[in-house]
Design a protein around this motif. Structure first.
Motif, short mmCIF file in Angstrom:
data_model
loop_
_atom_site.label_atom_id
_atom_site.label_comp_id
_atom_site.label_asym_id
_atom_site.label_seq_id
_atom_site.Cartn_x
_atom_site.Cartn_y
_atom_site.Cartn_z
N MET A 1 2.23 -13.82 15.65
CA MET A 1 1.57 -12.95 14.67
C MET A 1 2.46 -12.66 13.47
N GLY A 2 3.72 -13.06 13.56
CA GLY A 2 4.64 -12.80 12.45
C GLY A 2 5.16 -11.37 12.48
N TRP A 3 5.86 -10.99 11.40
CA TRP A 3 6.46 -9.66 11.31
C TRP A 3 5.42 -8.63 10.90
N LEU A 4 5.33 -7.55 11.66
CA LEU A 4 4.38 -6.47 11.39
C LEU A 4 5.07 -5.12 11.59
N ASN A 5 4.71 -4.15 10.74
CA ASN A 5 5.17 -2.80 11.03
C ASN A 5 4.06 -2.04 11.74
N ILE A 6 4.37 -0.85 12.17
CA ILE A 6 3.42 -0.07 12.96
C ILE A 6 2.10 0.11 12.24
N ASN A 7 2.17 0.32 10.93
CA ASN A 7 0.97 0.66 10.18
C ASN A 7 0.08 -0.54 9.85
N SER A 8 0.61 -1.74 9.98
CA SER A 8 -0.17 -2.92 9.61
C SER A 8 -0.72 -3.70 10.80
N MET A 9 -0.33 -3.29 12.01
CA MET A 9 -0.86 -3.98 13.19
C MET A 9 -2.04 -3.18 13.76
N PRO A 10 -2.88 -3.81 14.58
CA PRO A 10 -4.00 -3.09 15.19
C PRO A 10 -3.52 -1.83 15.91
N THR A 11 -4.31 -0.78 15.87
CA THR A 11 -3.93 0.51 16.45
C THR A 11 -3.52 0.36 17.91
N LEU A 12 -4.27 -0.45 18.64
CA LEU A 12 -3.98 -0.67 20.06
C LEU A 12 -2.57 -1.20 20.26
N PHE A 13 -2.16 -2.13 19.37
CA PHE A 13 -0.83 -2.71 19.48
C PHE A 13 0.24 -1.71 19.03
N GLN B 1 -10.34 11.22 6.59
CA GLN B 1 -9.49 11.77 7.64
C GLN B 1 -8.50 10.73 8.16
N GLU B 2 -8.94 9.47 8.25
CA GLU B 2 -8.04 8.40 8.70
C GLU B 2 -6.90 8.20 7.70
N ILE B 3 -7.25 8.22 6.41
CA ILE B 3 -6.22 8.07 5.37
C ILE B 3 -5.24 9.23 5.43
N GLU B 4 -5.77 10.44 5.56
CA GLU B 4 -4.91 11.63 5.61
C GLU B 4 -3.96 11.58 6.80
N SER B 5 -4.48 11.16 7.96
CA SER B 5 -3.64 11.08 9.17
C SER B 5 -2.54 10.04 9.01
N ALA C 1 -2.01 3.59 2.34
CA ALA C 1 -2.60 3.91 3.65
C ALA C 1 -3.98 3.28 3.77
N SER C 2 -4.76 3.38 2.69
CA SER C 2 -6.11 2.79 2.70
C SER C 2 -6.04 1.29 2.90
N GLN C 3 -5.10 0.63 2.21
CA GLN C 3 -4.97 -0.82 2.33
C GLN C 3 -4.50 -1.22 3.73
N LEU C 4 -3.57 -0.46 4.28
CA LEU C 4 -3.09 -0.75 5.64
C LEU C 4 -4.21 -0.59 6.66
N LEU C 5 -5.00 0.47 6.50
CA LEU C 5 -6.13 0.67 7.40
C LEU C 5 -7.14 -0.46 7.27
N PHE C 6 -7.38 -0.86 6.02
CA PHE C 6 -8.31 -1.96 5.79
C PHE C 6 -7.81 -3.24 6.46
N ASN C 7 -6.53 -3.56 6.27
CA ASN C 7 -5.96 -4.79 6.87
C ASN C 7 -6.07 -4.74 8.39
N ARG C 8 -5.77 -3.56 8.95
CA ARG C 8 -5.83 -3.39 10.40
C ARG C 8 -7.25 -3.62 10.91
N LYS C 9 -8.22 -2.96 10.26
CA LYS C 9 -9.61 -3.07 10.69
C LYS C 9 -10.17 -4.46 10.38
#
Length: 426
Positions: free
Chosen positions: A231-243, A155-159, A396-404
């Protein structure tokens, strides 16, 4: 003759005594579980931060604040190195030299150029090698311990894929500064109130014009504190959800926070933004033969095997696929003649990825050493294209993994720190 010998002995004794008086003995500054941190290690790290600050024209906080941050970083490094020893994680000299060569190549330089630059900066090459070795070991320890804490649901990947589709192929990026006012792993109400108060004071200082990097070095509990919170350059999908939720719609120069998380209170500064860029996907199709050194097979012999294979292929005496099927120790690709299929090169370990980057289609690499062993690689082809649906899911899976991974790493380090025996010897 006796006089000359006596004079020489006396001179040597006086020289030794003078040297002993001028050079203070090193001492244990911190006890960390089964290890220690020496005063010289603390001073070396402080000196490095000061050199970097001078190079970047960056002001620093007091020496006491700098020392506190240096000790904290060395404590975490010591704990991770002790865990690496218990886990049996090591980095061989060939792997280390390959990594250093890759670092130099990424800067369009040779290892000799790198050594000259280090000498100009007053850094010993041997010390640099050991720093790189420790960074590799710490990276392996973190991956081994944090990876198993991460679970990504379909579901996280789909979202995230849906969000990426809505945003299209264009995505704004943010250069973030980060200050973390940390909490213990099981904070009391008093701990939370105290941290919140300190975070509010930091915000006041920043709004009053105080230097963000200087305050980060002095006050932050984040892993990038000694880098000024960068923290360097980050896009929305690669930074922690809170950020990600906090920075959307914000502009360059804005302060955000304090934001509460399990780790503490976060303060962000959008140091810069950069425009909308089209995302292009590079994929490579490669094949390899993997030989793993062992007690029976030395590093040199494993490398020599691959050099001989390459000579046989070049001479037309053998085919790559046949050699891979017979000799490769990668069970996932050996039966396919070593073929790995189309993949994002970023999914490969650094040494393998960097070797691919140097190759043209149908070209072979020299034998290269990675964390897995020795590889002979052939780049079959590369392509640049828009992401397919599967690619979007993989990304998406890799971005979620990096974030988590980033979030869980902070939690894991804090738990390990809280469980350790630490004694600072003043």
């Amino acid at each position: 003759m006796k006089f000359i010998i006596r004079a020489i002995c006396l001179s040597a004794l006086l020289s030794f005594t003078s040297w002993a008086q001028q050079v203070p003995l090193d001492r244990v500054a911190v006890i960390v579980d089964q290890g220690v941190i020496l005063e010289s290690e603390i001073q070396a790290l402080i000196d490095e931060v000061k050199r970097n600050a001078e190079t970047n024209d960056q002001s620093l906080p007091s020496d006491r604040a700098l020392r506190t941050q240096a000790i904290e970083r060395l404590i975490l490094k010591s704990l991770q190195m002790q865990m690496a020893e218990r886990m049996g994680i090591q980095v061989s000299d060939p792997q280390l030299e390959q990594t250093i060569a890759n670092i130099a190549a990424s800067q369009d330089a040779s290892v000799a150029d790198l050594r000259q630059e280090l000498a100009r900066e007053g850094v010993s090459y041997d010390d640099y090698r050991e720093d790189v070795r420790e960074e590799l070991i710490v990276g392996e320890v973190r991956r081994a311990n944090v990876r198993r804490r991460i679970y990504i649901t379909p579901q996280e990947i789909e979202s995230l894929v849906k969000l990426m589709d809505e945003q299209g192929a264009e995505q704004a990026e943010y250069d973030l500064g980060h200050i973390l006012i940390g909490l213990p792993s099981e904070p009391t109400d008093a701990d939370v109130a105290d941290a919140r108060d300190r975070a509010d004071k930091v915000i006041e200082l920043l709004k009053g014009g105080s230097d963000f990097a200087k305050i980060a070095i002095a006050s932050s509990s984040g892993s990038e504190a000694l880098e000024g919170g960068d923290m360097g350059w980050l896009n929305i999908n690669s930074m922690p959800t809170l950020f990600a939720e906090a920075v959307q719609g914000k502009e360059k120069g804005e302060l955000i926070g304090p934001i509460r998380s399990g780790a503490g209170f976060h303060i962000l500064k959008i140091q810069d933004t950069r425009g909308i860029e089209k995302v292009t996907i590079e994929e490579v199709n490669a094949r390899h033969i993997l030989i793993k050194p062992s007690i029976i097979l030395s590093e040199d012999k494993a490398k020599k095997m691959l050099e001989d294979f390459k000579k046989q292929i070049d001479a037309g005496e053998a085919k790559f696929a046949d050699l891979a099927k017979e000799h490769s120790e990668d069970p996932g690709s050996a039966l396919k003649g070593g073929e790995l299929g189309w993949a994002d090169p970023n999914l490969y370990v650094p040494a393998f990825k960097n070797a691919l980057a140097q190759l043209q289609p149908n070209e072979y690499s020299a034998p290269i050493r990675s964390t897995h062993g020795w590889h002979l690689i052939q780049l079959l082809d590369r392509r640049f294209d828009d992401a397919t649906e599967k690619k979007k899911e993989d990304k998406a899976s890799q971005l979620l993994f990096n974030r988590k991974f980033q979030e869980e790493t902070e939690t894991w380090l804090r738990e390990m720190r809280d469980a350790a025996y630490i004694e600072v010897l003043e």
